[in-house]
Design an enzyme around this catalytic site. Structure first.
Site, PDB file in Angstrom:
ATOM      1  CE  LYS A 288      -2.625   0.864  -5.663  1.00 15.72           C
ATOM      2  NZ  LYS A 288      -2.921  -0.304  -6.475  1.00 15.72           N
TER       3      LYS A 288
ATOM      4  CE  LYS B 229      -1.747  -7.229  -1.044  1.00  8.32           C
ATOM      5  NZ  LYS B 229      -2.021  -8.337  -1.960  1.00  8.32           N
TER       6      LYS B 229
ATOM      7  CE  LYS C 137       1.857  -4.896  -9.859  1.00  6.80           C
ATOM      8  NZ  LYS C 137       1.204  -6.207  -9.813  1.00  6.80           N
TER       9      LYS C 137
END
Ligand code: AMP
Ligand code: TRP
Length: 324
Positions: free
Chosen positions: A192, A195, A110
């Site tokens: 993966k 979202k 992130k």
């Protein structure tokens, strides 16, 4: 046994969230005391829009209910309604090694993605998650594979606290689904389903034509054979996993059934399975969207019940830490 898990109110739920987390929750709530949280305080560690945040939280509650999380059986609540989460986070901060936090894969990913605004909140995110879990004396944490490292930290902190201040917390166990702990992107089966990359996702609310489009254009592998082989056939293996999870048919049986048939046939059949399985969720969601007062009441009652447990843990924690 007590179960705790949570999902962030960002974006819509995708089938990775469903099989990684919610499908396990549905089984667990039949036998155990479960708490399912909408973790709004985690969601604000990356850029978000405060103006529609309450709406996003409401939508997430609707999705939980539409999937079949039952408020008569489980406690459904919003993290920030129960102030004890932030208090315990601060206290756990004092015993968390910085080194452990800087090793967190999700933090590394992130902070690369949101380069300009890496706040301390993003760094401390796993401590808040540990607080969520430990506050409720949780036995089992059902999540997808990407959360394994965070649950490990919660275990480490529980042990460290108990050693330092005396036995206070239960040490929680991780629970991963046997199949589907990591559903991969439909566009890139080496990544993966996430979202943060909407194109990679099949959302629970996608309409049949969207499901068809996404599955028929999903990236597959060289060759024609339909076999589960993560190395040689990551794309087909991902589709077989999804197929198996939504049809309750073992992968071996699917391999037999599709022997000698092409990728296109597998995809067409998978579209049917998904359209059928997701239809009840879609329908229930549309109904619930109109029942705002009911959904809000579920969240208010959930927070009240959660707070009773949280307060009892905090009384003990304060005492042990010499804060009373
Ligand atoms: P998040 O959307 O990050 O709040 O994740 C909510 C839950 O879904 C967590 O338990 C995750 O581990 C799980 N999850 C997220 N993405 C996937 C995926 N691609 N496959 C399986 N589980 C997932
Ligand atoms: N960090 C988790 C995720 O992104 C969500 C979460 C927050 C959670 N607190 C939790 C999951 C406690 C399990 C238990 O998926």
């Amino acid at each position: 046994m007590r179960i705790f898990s949570g999902i962030q109110p960002t974006g819509k739920l995708h089938i990775g969230n469903y099989v990684g987390a919610i499908k396990q929750w549905l089984e667990l709530q039949l036998k155990h005391k479960c708490l399912f949280c909408i973790v709004d305080l985690h969601a604000i560690t990356i850029p978000y829009d405060p103006k529609n945040f309450q709406e996003v939280i409401f939508q997430k509650a609707v999705e939980y209910l539409a999937c079949g999380i039952n408020p008569e059986k489980s406690i459904i609540f919003v993290q920030s309604y129960v102030k004890e989460h932030t208090e315990l986070t601060w206290l756990l901060n004092t015993i968390t090694p910085m080194g452990d936090l800087s090793r967190m894969t999700q933090f590394k990913e992130k902070s690369k993605q949101f380069k300009k605004i890496v706040g301390a909140g993003l760094f401390n995110y796993p401590i808040l998650m540990a607080a969520d879990i430990l506050l409720y004396q949780t036995d089992i944490v059902p999540v997808g594979k990407d959360q394994q490292q965070h649950v490990e930290l919660a275990r480490t902190l529980a042990r460290a606290f108990n050693r330092k201040f005396g036995k206070t917390f239960r040490v929680p166990e991780l629970m991963l689904p046997k199949l589907g702990a990591k559903i991969m992107s439909l566009q890139n089966p080496k990544q993966k389903m996430s979202k943060s990359i909407p194109r990679s996702c099949l959302f629970l609310v996608d309409e049949p034509n969207v499901i068809r489009e996404k599955i028929m254009t999903a990236v597959t592998d060289p060759g024609k054979e339909i076999v589960y082989d993560l190395k040689r056939k990551p794309g087909i293996s991902n589709l077989l996993t999804i197929y198996s999870l939504f049809s309750e048919m073992p992968i071996k049986k699917l391999e037999e059934d599709f022997k000698g048939r092409g990728y296109k046939e597998l995809k067409k059949s998978l579209v049917k399975v998904l359209v059928q399985s997701l239809e009840p969720i879609r329908r229930k969601r549309k109904e619930l969207l109109k029942r705002e007062v009911y959904v809000q009441e579920v969240l208010n009652q959930g927070a009240k019940k959660a707070q009773v447990i949280a307060q009892s843990t905090m009384t003990e924690v304060r005492k042990k830490m010499g804060l009373v």
